[in-house]
Scaffold this active site. Structure first.
Site, mmCIF file in Angstrom:
data_model
loop_
_atom_site.group_PDB
_atom_site.id
_atom_site.type_symbol
_atom_site.label_atom_id
_atom_site.label_comp_id
_atom_site.label_asym_id
_atom_site.label_seq_id
_atom_site.Cartn_x
_atom_site.Cartn_y
_atom_site.Cartn_z
ATOM 1 N N ARG A 1 -5.394 -2.168 8.663
ATOM 2 C CA ARG A 1 -6.297 -2.594 8.492
ATOM 3 C C ARG A 1 -6.135 -3.601 7.491
ATOM 4 N NH1 ARG A 1 -7.908 2.645 6.607
ATOM 5 N NH2 ARG A 1 -7.226 2.876 4.699
ATOM 6 N N GLU B 1 -12.425 -4.719 -4.257
ATOM 7 C CA GLU B 1 -12.960 -3.123 -4.240
ATOM 8 C C GLU B 1 -12.195 -2.126 -5.004
ATOM 9 O OE1 GLU B 1 -12.348 -5.488 -1.443
ATOM 10 O OE2 GLU B 1 -14.556 -5.687 -1.519
ATOM 11 N N HIS C 1 2.318 3.211 -8.850
ATOM 12 C CA HIS C 1 2.307 1.759 -9.286
ATOM 13 C C HIS C 1 3.382 1.414 -10.046
ATOM 14 C CE1 HIS C 1 -1.373 2.319 -7.525
ATOM 15 N NE2 HIS C 1 -2.392 2.990 -8.592
ATOM 16 N N ASP D 1 0.749 -1.183 0.048
ATOM 17 C CA ASP D 1 -0.099 0.017 -0.104
ATOM 18 C C ASP D 1 0.854 1.170 0.076
ATOM 19 O OD1 ASP D 1 -2.262 1.300 0.022
ATOM 20 O OD2 ASP D 1 -2.816 1.128 2.151
ATOM 21 N N GLY E 1 0.017 5.435 -4.319
ATOM 22 C CA GLY E 1 -0.515 6.869 -4.928
ATOM 23 C C GLY E 1 0.148 7.950 -3.902
ATOM 24 N N ARG F 1 -0.788 9.311 -9.804
ATOM 25 C CA ARG F 1 -0.653 8.069 -8.905
ATOM 26 C C ARG F 1 -0.161 6.792 -9.866
ATOM 27 N NH1 ARG F 1 -3.835 7.327 -4.624
ATOM 28 N NH2 ARG F 1 -4.161 5.425 -5.535
ATOM 29 N N LEU G 1 10.726 -20.703 -4.565
ATOM 30 C CA LEU G 1 9.623 -19.822 -3.899
ATOM 31 C C LEU G 1 8.576 -19.692 -4.516
ATOM 32 C CD1 LEU G 1 9.375 -17.188 -1.797
ATOM 33 C CD2 LEU G 1 9.905 -15.834 -4.006
ATOM 34 N N TRP H 1 -11.612 -1.871 -8.037
ATOM 35 C CA TRP H 1 -12.632 -1.381 -9.374
ATOM 36 C C TRP H 1 -13.139 -0.100 -9.229
ATOM 37 C CZ3 TRP H 1 -11.321 -4.491 -13.280
ATOM 38 C CH2 TRP H 1 -10.892 -5.736 -13.025
HETATM 39 C C1 IPE Z 1 -5.680 -2.529 -0.205
HETATM 40 O O1 IPE Z 1 -5.172 -1.380 -0.417
HETATM 41 C C2 IPE Z 1 -5.534 -3.357 -1.327
HETATM 42 C C3 IPE Z 1 -4.084 -3.765 -2.032
HETATM 43 C C4 IPE Z 1 -3.089 -3.341 -1.527
HETATM 44 C C5 IPE Z 1 -3.975 -4.146 -3.228
HETATM 45 P P1 IPE Z 1 -6.102 -0.146 -0.529
HETATM 46 O O2 IPE Z 1 -5.429 1.011 -0.671
HETATM 47 O O3 IPE Z 1 -7.218 -0.567 -1.590
HETATM 48 O O4 IPE Z 1 -7.113 -0.274 0.971
HETATM 49 P P2 IPE Z 1 -7.977 0.861 1.730
HETATM 50 O O5 IPE Z 1 -8.807 1.326 0.581
HETATM 51 O O6 IPE Z 1 -7.013 2.038 1.998
HETATM 52 O O7 IPE Z 1 -8.534 0.070 2.683
HETATM 53 C C1 IPE Z 2 -1.558 0.165 -3.391
HETATM 54 O O1 IPE Z 2 -1.412 1.570 -3.098
HETATM 55 C C2 IPE Z 2 -1.758 -0.627 -4.732
HETATM 56 C C3 IPE Z 2 -3.068 -0.657 -4.776
HETATM 57 C C4 IPE Z 2 -4.191 -0.657 -4.181
HETATM 58 C C5 IPE Z 2 -3.497 -1.450 -6.113
HETATM 59 P P1 IPE Z 2 -2.638 2.480 -3.446
HETATM 60 O O2 IPE Z 2 -2.799 2.877 -4.679
HETATM 61 O O3 IPE Z 2 -3.563 2.155 -2.491
HETATM 62 O O4 IPE Z 2 -1.872 4.003 -2.943
HETATM 63 P P2 IPE Z 2 -2.465 5.045 -1.743
HETATM 64 O O5 IPE Z 2 -3.066 4.135 -0.636
HETATM 65 O O6 IPE Z 2 -3.555 5.685 -2.222
HETATM 66 O O7 IPE Z 2 -1.331 5.676 -1.339
HETATM 67 MG MG MG Z 3 -3.986 2.387 -0.497
#
Ligand code: IPE
Ligand code: IPE
Ligand code: MG
Length: 255
Positions: free
Chosen positions: A208, A81, A51, A34, A37, A47, A145, A83
Site C-alpha cells: 500500500r 500518521e 529504527h 518499512d 519494528g 522496536r 545525488l 504521530w
Molecule cells: C509508512 O509506513 C510510513 C513510513 C515508512 C515512514 P507505516 O508502517 O507507517 O505504514 P502503515 O501503517 O503500515 O500503513
Molecule cells: C518503518 O518501520 C519506519 C517508520 C514507519 C518510521 P515500522 O516502524 O513501520 O516497522 P513495522 O512496519 O512496524 O515493522
Molecule cells: Mg510499518
C-alpha cells in the site's frame, strides 16, 4: 556516468549477477522504508533497535543509489500518521535525523550529495528541524545525488495545503482558475522541482502507499519486497532496478 556504473556493476564483491543496463537507470527512486519494528521484534529486541538499524540501511541505499547513477532518492522516514505511535517511539524517531546527520553529513558532503526535506517542518521538534535545516543549508550547492527525506510528510496534507493556497491566491486575484494546470500543481507541491518517481520501492511485504506521494506516483513503477528495511542493501536495490528495466512503461499509450 555510464562508465562509472559499468565498473561498479562489474565489481567482484557483487553477490548475485543482476543484468542492469546503464542507460535505463531510473532517474528518481522513492522508497517506503518499512519493517523496522518487525525486524526488531523477530530478534526479541525493542522496536527502536529496528529504527536504529534502519538508519544504517538509509546510508547503504544512498551510497548504492549514487553509485548506480540514480539522481534523486526520496526516503519516506516519518508520515503525518506516525504521530499515533507511542511517545517513546516517536521521540526516538525524532532524534534519528540528528544522529544520522552527525554521523554521515560529512561523508554525504564529500560525495557531493544534496540533502532536501519535504514535509511539515513546523510541527517537528526544534532539534529535528535544526538538524535537517543544517543539512539542507550545508549541501545546497552540491550537485550530486539529491537525497530527499519525507519527514512528517503526508500526501493528503500536501494536496490539501496546495489546494488551499491556490484558493487563497484566486481570492486575492493572484491566480485564475484557468491557470491551474498539472504543471502548476507539480510546482506547488512539496516535491516541486523534483521529477516524478520512476520507481517506488516498499519493503516489508506491505502493498500500500500509506499516504505517500499520491499525485507524483501516478505513473511510477511499483516494486514490493518482503525484505525488512534494516536488511535492505545494494543487491536489493539492483534487483529492483533490474525489474524496473524489464517493465514496459506505456503511460496509457501503446509500445
Ligand atoms: C509508512 O509506513 C510510513 C513510513 C515508512 C515512514 P507505516 O508502517 O507507517 O505504514 P502503515 O501503517 O503500515 O500503513
Ligand atoms: C518503518 O518501520 C519506519 C517508520 C514507519 C518510521 P515500522 O516502524 O513501520 O516497522 P513495522 O512496519 O512496524 O515493522
Ligand atoms: Mg510499518
Amino acid at each position: 556516468m555510464i562508465k562509472r556504473v559499468q565498473s561498479w556493476l562489474n565489481r567482484e564483491d557483487r553477490q548475485t549477477p543482476v543484468e542492469i543496463s546503464p542507460d535505463n537507470i531510473p532517474r528518481h527512486v522513492a522508497i517506503i522504508m518499512d519493517g523496522n519494528g518487525r525486524w526488531a521484534k523477530r530478534r526479541g529486541l525493542p522496536r527502536i533497535v529496528g529504527h536504529q538499524n534502519g538508519m544504517k540501511a538509509v546510508k547503504r541505499a544512498t551510497i548504492a543509489a549514487d553509485e548506480l547513477g540514480i539522481q534523486y532518492l526520496t526516503m519516506y522516514a516519518f508520515s503525518t500518521e506516525n504521530w499515533k505511535r507511542p511517545k517513546e517511539e516517536v521521540d526516538f524517531l525524532m532524534r534519528l535525523p540528528e544522529e544520522f546527520l552527525a554521523l554521515e553529513l560529512d561523508d554525504l558532503i564529500a560525495k557531493n550529495v544534496q540533502v532536501k526535506m519535504m514535509g511539515d517542518a513546523d510541527a517537528l521538534p526544534s532539534f529535528t528541524r535544526r538538524a535537517m535545516e543544517e543539512a539542507v543549508a550545508r549541501t545546497e550547492n552540491n550537485t550530486g545525488l539529491i537525497l530527499n527525506f519525507a519527514l512528517n510528510y503526508g500526501a493528503r496534507k500536501e494536496l490539501e495545503d496546495c489546494m488551499r493556497a491556490m484558493g487563497e491566491d484566486i481570492q486575492a486575484g493572484l491566480l485564475s482558475p484557468e491557470q491551474i494546470t498539472a504543471d502548476l500543481i507539480d510546482s506547488r507541491l512539496l516535491s516541486g522541482g523534483l521529477p516524478d518517481p520512476d520507481l517506488l520501492i516498499r519493503t516489508s511485504g506491505e502493498m500500500r502507499l500509506s499516504n505517500f506521494m499520491l499525485w507524483q506516483l501516478a505513473y511510477s513503477e511499483l516494486w514490493f519486497t518482503d525484505v525488512l528495511w534494516p536488511e535492505f542493501n545494494k543487491e536489493h536495490l539492483l534487483e529492483a532496478v533490474a525489474e524496473y528495466q524489464r517493465r514496459s512503461r506505456r503511460y496509457g499509450g501503446l509500445k
